[in-house]
Enzyme design. Structure first.
Site, PDB file in Angstrom:
ATOM      1  N   TYR A 157       0.846  -1.213   0.000  1.00  0.00           N
ATOM      2  CA  TYR A 157       0.000   0.000   0.000  1.00  0.00           C
ATOM      3  C   TYR A 157       0.876   1.256   0.000  1.00  0.00           C
ATOM      4  CZ  TYR A 157      -4.412   2.496   0.753  1.00  0.00           C
ATOM      5  OH  TYR A 157      -5.508   3.311   0.618  1.00  0.00           O
ATOM      6  N   LYS A 164      -3.087   8.568   3.027  1.00  0.00           N
ATOM      7  CA  LYS A 164      -4.317   8.388   3.814  1.00  0.00           C
ATOM      8  C   LYS A 164      -4.139   8.911   5.245  1.00  0.00           C
ATOM      9  CE  LYS A 164      -7.086   6.383   0.803  1.00  0.00           C
ATOM     10  NZ  LYS A 164      -8.107   7.211   0.127  1.00  0.00           N
TER      11      LYS A 164
HETATM   12  P1  NAP Z   1     -12.106   3.939  -7.984  1.00  0.00           P
HETATM   13  O1  NAP Z   1     -13.425   3.484  -8.442  1.00  0.00           O
HETATM   14  O2  NAP Z   1     -10.955   3.707  -8.900  1.00  0.00           O
HETATM   15  O3  NAP Z   1     -12.217   5.468  -7.557  1.00  0.00           O
HETATM   16  C1  NAP Z   1     -11.102   6.332  -7.434  1.00  0.00           C
HETATM   17  C2  NAP Z   1     -11.435   7.543  -8.230  1.00  0.00           C
HETATM   18  O4  NAP Z   1     -10.437   8.578  -8.081  1.00  0.00           O
HETATM   19  C3  NAP Z   1     -11.520   7.225  -9.723  1.00  0.00           C
HETATM   20  O5  NAP Z   1     -12.703   7.765 -10.232  1.00  0.00           O
HETATM   21  C4  NAP Z   1     -10.303   7.945 -10.246  1.00  0.00           C
HETATM   22  O6  NAP Z   1     -10.369   8.288 -11.619  1.00  0.00           O
HETATM   23  C5  NAP Z   1     -10.317   9.154  -9.340  1.00  0.00           C
HETATM   24  N1  NAP Z   1      -9.148   9.989  -9.554  1.00  0.00           N
HETATM   25  C6  NAP Z   1      -7.855   9.623  -9.699  1.00  0.00           C
HETATM   26  N2  NAP Z   1      -7.098  10.693  -9.978  1.00  0.00           N
HETATM   27  C7  NAP Z   1      -7.944  11.762 -10.022  1.00  0.00           C
HETATM   28  C8  NAP Z   1      -7.779  13.136 -10.274  1.00  0.00           C
HETATM   29  N3  NAP Z   1      -6.588  13.691 -10.544  1.00  0.00           N
HETATM   30  N4  NAP Z   1      -8.877  13.942 -10.233  1.00  0.00           N
HETATM   31  C9  NAP Z   1     -10.098  13.426  -9.961  1.00  0.00           C
HETATM   32  N5  NAP Z   1     -10.313  12.133  -9.707  1.00  0.00           N
HETATM   33  C10 NAP Z   1      -9.240  11.314  -9.744  1.00  0.00           C
HETATM   34  O7  NAP Z   1     -11.684   3.215  -6.621  1.00  0.00           O
HETATM   35  P2  NAP Z   1     -12.357   3.170  -5.178  1.00  0.00           P
HETATM   36  O8  NAP Z   1     -11.749   1.976  -4.527  1.00  0.00           O
HETATM   37  O9  NAP Z   1     -13.816   3.304  -5.264  1.00  0.00           O
HETATM   38  O10 NAP Z   1     -11.734   4.461  -4.471  1.00  0.00           O
HETATM   39  C11 NAP Z   1     -12.534   5.463  -3.868  1.00  0.00           C
HETATM   40  C12 NAP Z   1     -11.919   5.874  -2.554  1.00  0.00           C
HETATM   41  O11 NAP Z   1     -12.077   4.796  -1.630  1.00  0.00           O
HETATM   42  C13 NAP Z   1     -10.423   6.141  -2.630  1.00  0.00           C
HETATM   43  O12 NAP Z   1     -10.095   7.220  -1.776  1.00  0.00           O
HETATM   44  C14 NAP Z   1      -9.848   4.858  -2.104  1.00  0.00           C
HETATM   45  O13 NAP Z   1      -8.544   5.037  -1.584  1.00  0.00           O
HETATM   46  C15 NAP Z   1     -10.840   4.567  -1.009  1.00  0.00           C
HETATM   47  N6  NAP Z   1     -10.836   3.196  -0.479  1.00  0.00           N
HETATM   48  C16 NAP Z   1     -10.940   2.134  -1.308  1.00  0.00           C
HETATM   49  C17 NAP Z   1     -10.892   0.849  -0.783  1.00  0.00           C
HETATM   50  C18 NAP Z   1     -11.000  -0.352  -1.678  1.00  0.00           C
HETATM   51  O14 NAP Z   1     -10.582  -1.441  -1.261  1.00  0.00           O
HETATM   52  N7  NAP Z   1     -11.512  -0.245  -2.878  1.00  0.00           N
HETATM   53  C19 NAP Z   1     -10.758   0.658   0.607  1.00  0.00           C
HETATM   54  C20 NAP Z   1     -10.671   1.771   1.430  1.00  0.00           C
HETATM   55  C21 NAP Z   1     -10.692   3.047   0.874  1.00  0.00           C
HETATM   56  P3  NAP Z   1      -9.414   7.484 -12.663  1.00  0.00           P
HETATM   57  O15 NAP Z   1     -10.007   6.131 -12.815  1.00  0.00           O
HETATM   58  O16 NAP Z   1      -9.453   8.306 -13.888  1.00  0.00           O
HETATM   59  O17 NAP Z   1      -8.029   7.442 -12.063  1.00  0.00           O
END
Ligand code: NAP
Length: 257
Positions: A157, A164
């Site tokens: 990570y 984070k």
């Molecule tokens: P996700 O669907 O890939 O969402 C992440 C989003 O951030 C995507 O839409 C991505 O767009 C966007 N992003 C990246 N760079 C950006 C920029 N410069 N400007 C605007 N948007 C941007 O993945 P997710 O897992 O749902 O993530 C959402 C949140 O949940 C994140 O903060 C992640 O760390 C957190 N989270 C996820 C998990 C997990 O296991 N999935 C667990 C805990 C926390 P692109 O696709 O274009 O990069």
């Protein structure tokens, strides 16, 4: 959940596709009547996000790369014109270079470190600052998404864990700033869910297997569970909660050996 949000509006940053946690949040809020603005990061995602938005009631869809201040400005200008006010902000953007989500943390480049922090941590503050004028008098609620890699070492990570940690500290400082205005800000620390971003972390399947085997609930969480916690944090039912990190992780965070 008895929480009617029909007179409320919200903006959701970070919808990439139907697996996105931001999308789960959007669905839960929409189901209770909140009018939403969804943002997407680049042209590549636009068609998919517009299609998803058709599932919502009267949502608007805007582009926003959070590294571009003029993009964030434009989002809030449009929200002002379209909604007139704002009650909730969902921050679901995160990014780190794929090559920095494996191996030793000490290989992290300065550029990769800065980029991860800009997109995944600083953007919350940049967004909150612009949201405040529209939330005036509305008892607004801001929600961001974090992961336990901020406080424990989760293999691979790496730089995202550091970002984070900055994000969670930002929540606490922002909470103290905006509390006197009547607004709240909290983080949801979600357990692992297979999304576009998550698949960039090397060995992600092993993390899912580990949670299923070792968390108190002995299973992984769902996007819906994250969305419904977001709904709770945006509703009056959580009026006394701010500056907190709420775990939606099958209880994994309490475990030792
Ligand atoms: P996700 O669907 O890939 O969402 C992440 C989003 O951030 C995507 O839409 C991505 O767009 C966007 N992003 C990246 N760079 C950006 C920029 N410069 N400007 C605007 N948007 C941007 O993945 P997710 O897992 O749902 O993530 C959402 C949140 O949940 C994140 O903060 C992640 O760390 C957190 N989270 C996820 C998990 C997990 O296991 N999935 C667990 C805990 C926390 P692109 O696709 O274009 O990069």
């Amino acid at each position: 959940m008895p929480s009617n949000l029909t007179d409320r509006t919200g903006v959701v940053f970070g919808v990439a596709n139907k697996r996105s946690l931001a999308w789960s949040c959007a669905k839960s809020l929409d189901a209770q009547g909140m009018r939403l603005c969804l943002t997407f990061a680049g042209e590549r995602l636009e068609a998919g996000v517009r299609k998803l938005a058709e599932e919502l009631d009267n949502a608007i869809v805007l582009p926003c790369d959070v590294t571009q201040p003029e993009d964030i400005d434009a989002v809030f200008e449009t929200i002002k014109e379209e909604f007139g006010h704002l009650d909730s902000v969902i921050h679901g953007t995160a990014f780190a270079k794929r090559e920095e989500l494996k191996g030793d943390f000490y290989h992290t480049s300065k550029e990769g470190y800065m980029l991860a922090h800009e997109v995944s941590a600083y953007s919350l503050t940049a967004i909150a600052r612009r949201a405040l004028p529209l939330m005036e008098g509305r008892q607004g609620s801001i929600v961001t998404l974090t992961y336990i890699g901020s406080e424990r070492v989760v293999r691979n990570y790496n730089v995202m864990g550091i970002a984070k940690a900055a994000l969670e500290a930002s929540v606490r400082y922002l909470a103290n700033d905006i509390g006197p205005m009547g607004h709240r800000v909290n983080a949801i620390s979600a357990g692992p869910i297979r999304t576009l971003s998550a698949s960039g972390v090397e060995g992600f399947t092993k993390i899912l297997d580990h949670i299923a085997a070792h968390s108190p609930l002995r299973r992984n969480i769902t996007g819906e569970e994250v969305g419904n916690t977001c709904l709770f944090l945006c509703s009056d039912m959580s009026k006394g909660i701010t500056g907190s990190t709420i775990y939606v992780d099958s209880g994994y965070h309490i475990m030792g050996v």
